[in-house]
Design a protein around this motif. Structure first.
Motif, PDB file in Angstrom:
ATOM      1  N   MET A 186      53.078  37.542  35.020  1.00  0.00           N
ATOM      2  CA  MET A 186      51.666  37.789  35.260  1.00  0.00           C
ATOM      3  C   MET A 186      51.470  38.761  36.417  1.00  0.00           C
ATOM      4  SD  MET A 186      48.783  34.871  36.205  1.00  0.00           S
ATOM      5  CE  MET A 186      49.385  33.798  34.897  1.00  0.00           C
ATOM      6  N   ILE A 187      50.355  39.500  36.372  1.00  0.00           N
ATOM      7  CA  ILE A 187      49.898  40.338  37.481  1.00  0.00           C
ATOM      8  C   ILE A 187      48.514  39.848  37.885  1.00  0.00           C
ATOM      9  CG2 ILE A 187      49.275  42.662  38.244  1.00  0.00           C
ATOM     10  CD1 ILE A 187      51.125  43.790  36.118  1.00  0.00           C
ATOM     11  N   ILE A 188      48.297  39.661  39.187  1.00  0.00           N
ATOM     12  CA  ILE A 188      46.975  39.298  39.692  1.00  0.00           C
ATOM     13  C   ILE A 188      46.287  40.565  40.193  1.00  0.00           C
ATOM     14  CG2 ILE A 188      45.660  37.944  41.357  1.00  0.00           C
ATOM     15  CD1 ILE A 188      47.975  35.980  41.476  1.00  0.00           C
ATOM     16  N   VAL A 189      45.101  40.818  39.672  1.00  0.00           N
ATOM     17  CA  VAL A 189      44.270  41.937  40.122  1.00  0.00           C
ATOM     18  C   VAL A 189      43.015  41.343  40.750  1.00  0.00           C
ATOM     19  CG1 VAL A 189      42.996  43.999  39.461  1.00  0.00           C
ATOM     20  CG2 VAL A 189      45.127  43.420  38.279  1.00  0.00           C
ATOM     21  N   ASN A 190      42.678  41.765  41.944  1.00  0.00           N
ATOM     22  CA  ASN A 190      41.475  41.287  42.632  1.00  0.00           C
ATOM     23  C   ASN A 190      40.564  42.476  42.894  1.00  0.00           C
ATOM     24  OD1 ASN A 190      40.821  39.902  45.958  1.00  0.00           O
ATOM     25  ND2 ASN A 190      39.564  39.870  44.127  1.00  0.00           N
TER      26      ASN A 190
END
Length: 426
Positions: A186-190
């Motif tokens: 997974m990649i977290i983008v904020n």
């Protein structure tokens, strides 16, 4: 106070996940809290409002308390009124006909919703990419669920002077690609970003999306500040990019949208294959979210368009932002002008404090930013938060985060105090 005796000296040890998630460490919030700072210190460190939610929303909460059904368990998916209100507001933004039964999940705040996604999808050893600096809850939520955080830095502009846009904090596509391994899940983008205030551009999100599709990765898009985007900047939702709906979960928050952070009402949007297992996880974590405040959040969302509430609120936050940026201009210190959220990063590298200043043990041994923030809080009477990165501290430790989610009088008072900082700037 209980003492350890020979009889109870071999008690059960707590889990390693508390250590790996740094949950037991004295964190920044513990150090820079009201109990440790002067009683009259103005708190611009923590991102909570010192003003009430809109009256028409709090009135809806009071009305809900008078309804029998709203005082009891809600369906774990969320109250149908709130899911329908979310559909009304977000269908055009996500460019979809959202299914309120399969593609929307109400959670106990955005943080619990994120935690439930990690519970639903992470296996021990799965890697999760985070862009540094990041909201600190990501780390514990990932490690508590067996995941391994992998850090990719956002790079500030080199040799910045004066005001510079948060857009100038950049990802390096090669660094992102090299961070991906066979274990990446997974990649977290904020976006808008906490603490930078960056609103990721369409081009940047397309880079992330291309890598997610190439390597079959999930994307968690934390968009809790989606209603606070300034200066006509476009807030692009990565879930709307080609091929990304099927691998993206989008996170939102009533607390950020309606100045009600203590209500702990959040939501997730995504395809059924993401929402269904996440529902199973959240049902076991909290079962359901706060029922009367779900009704209030629904009433809020039902009326935002006719009241033009988000437009008005953004203008009010822009005015608050201007109070602090004018102060920082006067100080002559570099700072990010945020395109979104309600945080400003101020470069405090030129703030000079005595080598023998009496810092508490909790600050000694940490980065210079911790010391500068403590010094400013004690000597100037305004608290901020150091937000340096663990793996890439050399990139971020010159910055302190100041929150402008406060009323104008508080911000003006803080600015008057911060003017006194000039005597310590070299």
């Amino acid at each position: 106070m209980a003492t350890v005796t020979a009889e109870n000296s071999n008690l059960v040890k707590f889990s390693d996940r508390l250590k790996h998630g740094r949950a037991l460490a004295e964190d920044v919030w513990s150090i820079y809290n009201a109990a440790n700072l002067p009683a009259d210190c103005i708190n611009l460190g923590q991102g909570y409002m010192n003003f009430a939610p809109p009256e028409w929303v709090t009135n809806a909460a009071k009305e809900a308390l008078g309804v029998v059904a709203a005082n009891h368990y809600s369906h774990p998916k969320g109250r149908i009124r709130l899911r329908q209100a979310l559909k009304k507001v977000y269908d055009p933004q996500l460019k979809r006909n959202l299914d309120v039964e399969k593609e929307i999940l109400v959670t106990s705040g955005a943080n619990e919703g994120q935690y439930a996604v990690f519970t639903a999808f992470l296996e021990p050893g799965d890697e999760v990419i985070m862009f540094e600096p990041f909201f600190d809850q990501y780390l514990a939520s990932v490690t508590f669920n067996g995941g391994i955080p992998v850090y990719v830095p956002l790079h500030p502009p080199a040799n910045a002077t004066g005001q510079f846009s948060s857009e100038e904090w950049k990802i390096n596509p090669d660094e992102l690609r090299s961070a991906i391994t066979p274990r990446t899940k997974m990649i977290i983008v904020n976006t808008p970003h906490n603490p930078v205030g960056k609103v990721f551009t369409r081009a940047e999100l397309e880079i992330i999306a291309a890598l997610a599709k190439e390597h079959n990765l999930l994307v968690m898009s934390d968009e809790v500040y989606d209603t606070l985007v300034f200066d006509g900047k476009e807030h692009v939702r990565i879930a709307t990019l080609p091929g990304m709906w099927d691998r993206t979960v989008t996170v939102g928050s009533a607390g950020k949208s309606f100045a009600a952070t203590g209500w702990r009402v959040g939501w997730l949007f995504g395809p059924e294959y993401i929402i269904k297992p996440t529902l199973a996880a959240t049902t076991r974590i909290v079962f359901c979210s706060n029922s009367p405040l779900q009704e209030a959040a629904a009433a809020g969302l039902e009326q935002v368009q006719e009241r033009k509430f988000f437009e008005t609120q953004t203008a009010e936050y822009a005015e608050r932002r201007a109070v602090l940026t004018s102060c920082f201009d006067s100080l002559g210190l570099p700072y990010t002008n945020p395109e979104g959220s309600y945080f400003i990063l101020l470069d405090i590298s030129r703030v000079k404090f005595p080598d023998d200043y009496p810092f508490p043990p909790s600050v000694l041994g940490r980065g210079r930013d911790f010391k500068a923030c403590w010094f400013i809080a004690i000597e100037i009477g305004v608290s901020s938060i150091p937000f340096y990165c663990i793996e890439h501290a050399n990139i971020g430790e010159v910055y302190a985060r100041f929150a402008f989610c406060k009323d104008l009088d508080t911000l003006k008072h803080a600015s008057e105090r911060l003017e006194k900082l000039k005597q310590y700037i070299v």
